[in-house]
Scaffold this motif. Structure first.
Motif, PDB file in Angstrom:
ATOM      1  N   ALA A  65       0.828  -1.208   0.000  1.00 36.60           N
ATOM      2  CA  ALA A  65       0.000   0.000   0.000  1.00 36.60           C
ATOM      3  C   ALA A  65       0.861   1.256   0.000  1.00 36.60           C
ATOM      4  O   ALA A  65       0.579   2.224  -0.716  1.00 36.60           O
ATOM      5  CB  ALA A  65      -0.920  -0.009   1.225  1.00 36.60           C
ATOM      6  N   MET A  66       1.941   1.245   0.781  1.00 34.40           N
ATOM      7  CA  MET A  66       2.835   2.402   0.827  1.00 34.40           C
ATOM      8  C   MET A  66       3.490   2.628  -0.540  1.00 34.40           C
ATOM      9  O   MET A  66       3.598   3.774  -1.007  1.00 34.40           O
ATOM     10  CB  MET A  66       3.904   2.202   1.897  1.00 34.40           C
ATOM     11  CG  MET A  66       4.847   3.379   2.053  1.00 34.40           C
ATOM     12  SD  MET A  66       6.034   3.152   3.397  1.00 34.40           S
ATOM     13  CE  MET A  66       4.904   3.219   4.795  1.00 34.40           C
ATOM     14  N   ALA A  67       3.915   1.543  -1.186  1.00 32.01           N
ATOM     15  CA  ALA A  67       4.531   1.668  -2.518  1.00 32.01           C
ATOM     16  C   ALA A  67       3.537   2.244  -3.517  1.00 32.01           C
ATOM     17  O   ALA A  67       3.891   3.097  -4.344  1.00 32.01           O
ATOM     18  CB  ALA A  67       5.029   0.301  -2.981  1.00 32.01           C
ATOM     19  N   LEU A  68       2.293   1.810  -3.443  1.00 32.49           N
ATOM     20  CA  LEU A  68       1.269   2.307  -4.367  1.00 32.49           C
ATOM     21  C   LEU A  68       0.974   3.785  -4.121  1.00 32.49           C
ATOM     22  O   LEU A  68       0.745   4.542  -5.064  1.00 32.49           O
ATOM     23  CB  LEU A  68      -0.006   1.479  -4.218  1.00 32.49           C
ATOM     24  CG  LEU A  68       0.085   0.039  -4.737  1.00 32.49           C
ATOM     25  CD1 LEU A  68      -1.155  -0.746  -4.350  1.00 32.49           C
ATOM     26  CD2 LEU A  68       0.275   0.019  -6.254  1.00 32.49           C
ATOM     27  N   ILE A  69       0.991   4.200  -2.851  1.00 25.54           N
ATOM     28  CA  ILE A  69       0.780   5.622  -2.538  1.00 25.54           C
ATOM     29  C   ILE A  69       1.896   6.471  -3.147  1.00 25.54           C
ATOM     30  O   ILE A  69       1.654   7.536  -3.723  1.00 25.54           O
ATOM     31  CB  ILE A  69       0.716   5.832  -1.014  1.00 25.54           C
ATOM     32  CG1 ILE A  69      -0.572   5.208  -0.454  1.00 25.54           C
ATOM     33  CG2 ILE A  69       0.769   7.313  -0.666  1.00 25.54           C
ATOM     34  CD1 ILE A  69      -0.646   5.206   1.057  1.00 25.54           C
ATOM     35  N   ILE A  70       3.133   5.988  -3.042  1.00 24.03           N
ATOM     36  CA  ILE A  70       4.269   6.721  -3.610  1.00 24.03           C
ATOM     37  C   ILE A  70       4.148   6.806  -5.128  1.00 24.03           C
ATOM     38  O   ILE A  70       4.407   7.855  -5.738  1.00 24.03           O
ATOM     39  CB  ILE A  70       5.598   6.050  -3.202  1.00 24.03           C
ATOM     40  CG1 ILE A  70       5.805   6.188  -1.681  1.00 24.03           C
ATOM     41  CG2 ILE A  70       6.778   6.654  -3.959  1.00 24.03           C
ATOM     42  CD1 ILE A  70       6.975   5.393  -1.147  1.00 24.03           C
ATOM     43  N   VAL A  71       3.742   5.705  -5.745  1.00 29.96           N
ATOM     44  CA  VAL A  71       3.544   5.699  -7.200  1.00 29.96           C
ATOM     45  C   VAL A  71       2.461   6.701  -7.592  1.00 29.96           C
ATOM     46  O   VAL A  71       2.576   7.411  -8.595  1.00 29.96           O
ATOM     47  CB  VAL A  71       3.176   4.284  -7.687  1.00 29.96           C
ATOM     48  CG1 VAL A  71       2.728   4.314  -9.149  1.00 29.96           C
ATOM     49  CG2 VAL A  71       4.378   3.353  -7.537  1.00 29.96           C
ATOM     50  N   MET A  72       1.393   6.787  -6.797  1.00 29.25           N
ATOM     51  CA  MET A  72       0.336   7.759  -7.078  1.00 29.25           C
ATOM     52  C   MET A  72       0.860   9.186  -6.989  1.00 29.25           C
ATOM     53  O   MET A  72       0.519  10.037  -7.815  1.00 29.25           O
ATOM     54  CB  MET A  72      -0.827   7.563  -6.105  1.00 29.25           C
ATOM     55  CG  MET A  72      -1.667   6.326  -6.371  1.00 29.25           C
ATOM     56  SD  MET A  72      -3.034   6.167  -5.195  1.00 29.25           S
ATOM     57  CE  MET A  72      -3.996   7.637  -5.591  1.00 29.25           C
ATOM     58  N   VAL A 309      -4.132   2.956 -10.150  1.00 28.45           N
ATOM     59  CA  VAL A 309      -3.297   2.654  -8.992  1.00 28.45           C
ATOM     60  C   VAL A 309      -4.107   2.819  -7.711  1.00 28.45           C
ATOM     61  O   VAL A 309      -3.967   2.051  -6.756  1.00 28.45           O
ATOM     62  CB  VAL A 309      -2.058   3.574  -8.965  1.00 28.45           C
ATOM     63  CG1 VAL A 309      -1.165   3.241  -7.774  1.00 28.45           C
ATOM     64  CG2 VAL A 309      -1.264   3.445 -10.259  1.00 28.45           C
ATOM     65  N   GLY A 310      -5.003   3.820  -7.689  1.00 34.40           N
ATOM     66  CA  GLY A 310      -5.842   4.049  -6.518  1.00 34.40           C
ATOM     67  C   GLY A 310      -6.788   2.895  -6.244  1.00 34.40           C
ATOM     68  O   GLY A 310      -7.012   2.519  -5.085  1.00 34.40           O
TER      69      GLY A 310
END
Length: 338
Positions: A65-72, A309-310
């Protein structure tokens, strides 16, 4: 065409492996503390509802989840509209020497690393031109066909290493001949071959190759990297390469050879002592070439992709919430999480 609008945010991904290291340390400390209370097997029977696997799964879901937030935050985008634009430019093929001698450290951090930084700066200054990349040692091959995609050019540049070519040595003639064949068939456009090397040539025939390139309408420029004094060549294992007699292999910039090649190719020789100075000198020489009309493919519109991604992030968070740290008595028969 895929890209990130805010690439600086991607550096935040380094937080994830740091958190993994902290967790590993915490688990080791926790195990040591539990051993003070009793044997692990006994504690397991006393706490039957505690699930180590579930905690592990929840941790990795949070890391995802943290990686996806950074990608967003980096704003992934996809090019959706392609335009063909006619521009005025030239064609340039960069021929980079990746023989073992280019690992010499008489210029910081090394001849090869300095050359790659110089190429990256050159590519950054290109606007309407097309660029190709050839690498060579004892043999030569096209690393990147001629293109106006500068992002790909810099991406391919990062992967260049002497290990790419098994046949060692320095075949400057083959590098120039291959570069000459790498241009497009377009007429009335200036063409430049920029050879970046320390000037060592083990095969011969390079002067003739430069003359052939000049005859076919190309100009050969040579950027000499290294010191003329000579220096040992690192072997990659903390020492230096040695010849058959056990003596250290010394490598020096052969300026005379570089100048002869540039003269035969109708170009100029530039000694790379300072990247900015060398780049300005080269830009001045290249600016004299005839610019011709060329069609460039340009991605002119980009759609935001953070929504996808969200959605993935939302699914990960839902799963993380559903997975409990302790075993659910109603789901004892399900053996997925013990």
């Amino acid at each position: 065409m895929f890209r990130f609008e805010n690439t600086d945010y991607l550096y935040l991904l380094i937080i994830i492996p740091l958190l993994v290291l902290v967790r590993m340390y915490g688990l080791r400390k926790r195990k040591a503390q539990l051993k003070m209370f009793g044997e692990p097997q006994l504690l397991k029977h006393l706490m039957p509802d505690v699930s180590g696997t579930r905690r592990e799964v929840k941790f990795w879901l949070m890391m995802a989840a943290m990686a996806l937030i950074i990608v967003m935050l980096a704003r992934p985008q996809m090019g959706t509209k392609i335009n063909q634009e006619q521009r005025q430019g030239i064609e340039v093929v960069l021929a980079l020497d990746i023989s073992n001698s280019m690992k010499a450290e008489d210029v910081e951090p090394s001849r090869l690393a300095r050359s790659k930084m110089l190429i990256e700066n050159l590519v950054d200054n290109f606007t309407d031109d097309k660029v190709g990349l050839v690498v060579f040692a004892g043999d030569a091959f096209v690393q990147l066909p001629i293109t106006s995609d500068y992002v790909s050019a810099k991406m391919f540049l990062q992967s260049i290493d002497p290990s790419l070519i098994a046949v060692q040595g320095t075949n400057l003639a083959e590098a120039i001949d291959l570069s000459s064949r790498s241009f497009t068939k377009q007429e009335n456009v200036g063409r430049a071959i920029i050879v970046i090397t320390d000037g060592e040539d083990h095969e011969g025939g390079v002067i003739e190759a430069a003359k052939r390139a000049k005859k076919n309408g190309m100009r050969v420029f040579v950027l000499g990297v290294g010191s003329t004094k000579g220096t040992p060549v690192p072997d990659g294992a903390g020492g230096y390469m040695k010849d058959d007699t056990g003596h250290e292999v010394m490598s020096a910039l052969n300026e005379d050879m570089c100048k002869e090649i540039a003269e035969a190719g109708g170009g100029a020789y530039i000694h790379v002592e300072n990247n900015n100075v060398a780049q300005k000198q080269l830009d001045g020489e290249i600016s004299k070439l005839q610019k011709g009309d060329m069609m460039n493919i340009v991605y002119s519109e980009y759609d935001e992709q953070f929504q996808a991604v969200g959605i993935l992030l939302l699914l990960v968070l839902i799963i993380e919430t559903v997975v409990l740290e302790s075993k659910n008595p109603l789901l004892k028969r399900i053996k997925l999480f013990k």
